[in-house]
Design an enzyme around this catalytic site. Structure first.
Site, short mmCIF file in Angstrom:
data_model
loop_
_atom_site.label_atom_id
_atom_site.label_comp_id
_atom_site.label_asym_id
_atom_site.label_seq_id
_atom_site.Cartn_x
_atom_site.Cartn_y
_atom_site.Cartn_z
CG ASP A 371 58.45 82.24 91.85
OD1 ASP A 371 58.48 81.24 92.60
OD2 ASP A 371 57.43 82.94 91.69
CD GLU A 374 60.59 75.08 93.89
OE1 GLU A 374 60.21 75.92 94.70
OE2 GLU A 374 60.31 75.14 92.67
CG ASP A 441 53.68 79.44 95.44
OD1 ASP A 441 54.22 80.51 95.76
OD2 ASP A 441 53.69 79.00 94.28
#
Length: 648
Positions: A371, A374, A441
């Protein structure tokens, strides 16, 4: 070199060379070309080709680059002579087609490569984005990693070619009606790869040959995954598993979300809330349930690993900021100060895996949810960050790729064959690390559901065939008793059942009491009796499909794919963006509108289609209007396929 063509215009050197079958690599610089390994998707050693260089260009198999006296490059099909892509020629004092402008204070250039637009051209791939379009002609796509925006600089065209922009830094691609332009904000040289294929499938195959094929898909991963934000402790998780199995429902995996640790960067369970994780994993595996844990690349200043990583230079650095992010953590009042490890550094990758091995893998865990990778920095400008591999402006797009490499190398060294990574981001070639991606998300709404379908198709066309989204979407603003949310959950199940990963997840509201972020229940029975009765048959449908999914996932094309990969000669195949094929024999037509109880369905020609809900057989090459009550899943099977007997 007989297989290389070099041009020099106004002091700028351009090299065109064969780079694999039917493909060419184009590089341009004012200095010397880089030698050896560099951040990007292409190996430093040329995979070869059968190039022929003549006085006006270079040919390699099915592709030819012709160069006019001004140095403008035109790419053609070498058999037919058809132009597939043409640089925009310089006119008077206009910007040249290959333009390099020095970036002050660095050895980088701001680079543009500009091409003519072609009437009727369609573009696919480029990662996963929220714009809701399958054909991205007319879009401007930022090549910057963001939550729910995965930048993979590879596109395919309906004109029979693919382009990999081999520059992992920040930039964008403009797919205009007047031109196509690739832009790198900072790179040491212009670098792209172009391949010609008879079909889009051929192009995808050449790309996978170049950047790496995914390993075999784990058997367990074809089933249903249960997840939520979040299970707080071992007892709560086990209670949910026993309740789920006690209802006679299939379950393949249970996911442990973030904050199961004491501090970001510990990469191990908090023993107070998870007293026997090894025993828990063993018990669940006996029940046929795999455990996946959330792993963040963040390191709290309270973690026992922070000082060691800081002193060893294993963290991302910035000249302007001393931290990467602030976010909730265990044992802190208010947000914690967080840093990010630097996966471009091999030493950092080894250090992090050593912690993960001791904290998770030694307990039997082999599935990792990567998670916030990025990475989700406080300062999202890549120019502010320095990596071991180089300035962020030039390399930041590869963070999720290197992060996946950390775990793939560790699992491979440990001899794991059933491991899987689920990452919130990726770059070109990340699939070779056994990595799936998900939509990030996104909102819990029908707009997000409609956008997720083309996003998943384009992900597969970017070389990432293992894709998913949170069933129901992630960001929820209403309670579980909201009628629209309940219908959304059902319709999302009916869509996601035909995708590579079938995972229920989301941040449901209102949050449960407590100091740490923890959403409302998100189990299949959490949305009322009507929704539950509609969801249960979908779970059993997925279970029946698992042998088919396993076989299809071993194929060369993405499981979830647009019609034009299988039916390229039918115009509708290029236009329909709200249906898809699940492998060769199943056509999925999910309902994507709130309150809808019917929809139009296109059935491709060249075959007949069986409706398992009615047992009717329909001729292909027609539109149908079909009724789809809330408790029914809309799909069709290729007549004569084994699936017809399986699901009849």
């Amino acid at each position: 070199m007989n297989d290389v063509l070099e041009l020099r215009t106004d002091g700028q050197l351009t090299r065109i060379e064969a780079w694999g079958p039917d493909a060419l690599r184009v590089r341009s610089t004012f200095g010397a070309f880089l030698t050896g390994a560099k951040p990007g998707a292409l190996d430093p050693v040329c995979p070869g080709g059968a190039a022929v260089v003549d006085e006006s260009g270079i040919t390699n198999g099915r592709i030819r680059a012709a160069v006019d006296p001004r140095g403008t490059i035109t790419f053609l099909d070498s058999d037919s002579g058809q132009v597939i892509l043409r640089e925009r020629e310089q006119w008077l004092q206009s910007i040249p087609p290959r333009h390099l402008r020095p970036v002050a204070g660095s050895n980088l250039y701001q680079i543009t490569a500009t091409f003519h637009a072609s009437e009727g051209e369609r573009f696919y791939g480029l990662g996963q984005h929220r714009h809701g379009r399958l054909d991205q002609k007319g879009c401007v796509i930022d090549l910057v990693q963001q939550n729910a925006e995965i930048a993979i600089p590879f596109l395919v065209s309906n004109r029979g070619y693919g382009v990999l922009w081999n520059n992992p830094g920040a930039g964008r691609v403009e797919l205009g009606h007047n031109h196509t332009r690739w832009i790198a904000d900072g790179a040491p040289e212009l670098d792209y790869w172009i391949v010609r294929g008879e079909t889009i499938g051929d192009v995808l195959g050449r790309y996978a040959d170049l950047t790496g094929h995914p390993p075999p898909y784990p058997d367990w991963a074809t089933g249903f995954w249960q997840s939520r934000l979040r299970y707080d402790n071992q007892q709560e998780l086990m209670d949910v598993v026993h309740e789920h199995l006690g209802r006679g429902l299939p379950l393949a995996a249970i996911v442990i979300d973030f904050l199961h640790w004491k501090h970001h960067g510990d990469w191990r369970f908090d023993e107070e809330r998870w007293p026997d994780p090894a025993g828990m994993v063993a018990e669940l595996r006996e029940l046929g349930v795999e455990v996946m844990v959330s792993i963040w690349p963040t390191v709290s200043e309270q973690s026992h690993n922070y000082a060691k990583m800081r002193d060893a230079g294993l963290l991302l650095r910035s000249d302007q900021l001393s931290l990467g992010s602030r976010f909730v953590d265990v044992g802190t009042s208010g947000p914690a100060f967080l840093h990010y490890y630097d996966p471009s550094n091999p030493e950092a990758r080894r250090f992090v895996w050593d912690q993960v091995r001791a904290g998770y893998h030694d307990l039997g865990i082999r599935a990792f949810w990567l998670d916030a990778c990025e990475p989700e920095l406080v300062a999202p400008d890549p120019a502010q960050w320095r990596y071991h591999a180089g300035p962020g402006l030039a390399v930041a797009g590869m963070y999720p790729h290197w992060n996946a490499q950390t775990f793939h190398e560790g699992l491979t060294d440990a001899g794991e064959s059933e491991g899987l990574l689920l990452s919130r981001s990726a770059w070109a070639g990340t699939a070779k690390y056994g990595t799936a991606i998900w939509a990030g998300d996104i909102d819990a709404g029908f707009d997000a559901l409609r956008a997720a379908l083309p996003a998943g198709l384009n992900a597969g066309l970017s070389g990432m065939p293992w894709w998913s989204a949170d069933i129901g979407g992630f960001v929820t603003w209403v309670g579980n008793d909201d009628p629209e949310l309940r219908e959304l959950i059902v319709r999302w199940f009916q869509f996601q059942v035909f995708t590579p990963i079938f995972r229920l997840h989301g941040h449901r509201r209102p949050d449960l009491p407590g100091k740490l972020l923890r959403g409302a229940p998100n189990e299949v029975w959490s949305f009322g009796a009507e929704a539950y009765e509609a969801i249960v048959p979908v779970l059993h449908l997925r279970e029946a499909l698992r042998p088919y999914l396993k076989a299809q996932l071993a194929g060369d094309l993405p499981l979830m794919r647009p019609f034009f990969l299988d039916f390229p000669d039918q115009e509708e195949s290029w236009q329909v963006a709200d249906q898809f094929l699940c492998g060769t024999d199943l056509l999925a037509a999910p309902v994507l509108e709130y309150g809808a109880r019917s929809r139009q369905v296109w059935l491709p020609a060249e075959t007949k289609w069986f409706d398992p809900r009615t047992s009717a057989v329909h001729a292909g090459g027609q539109w149908l209007t079909v009724d789809v009550p809330l408790n029914e899943t809309c799909f069709f099977l290729r007549e004569g396929s084994d699936l017809v007997e399986t699901l009849r």
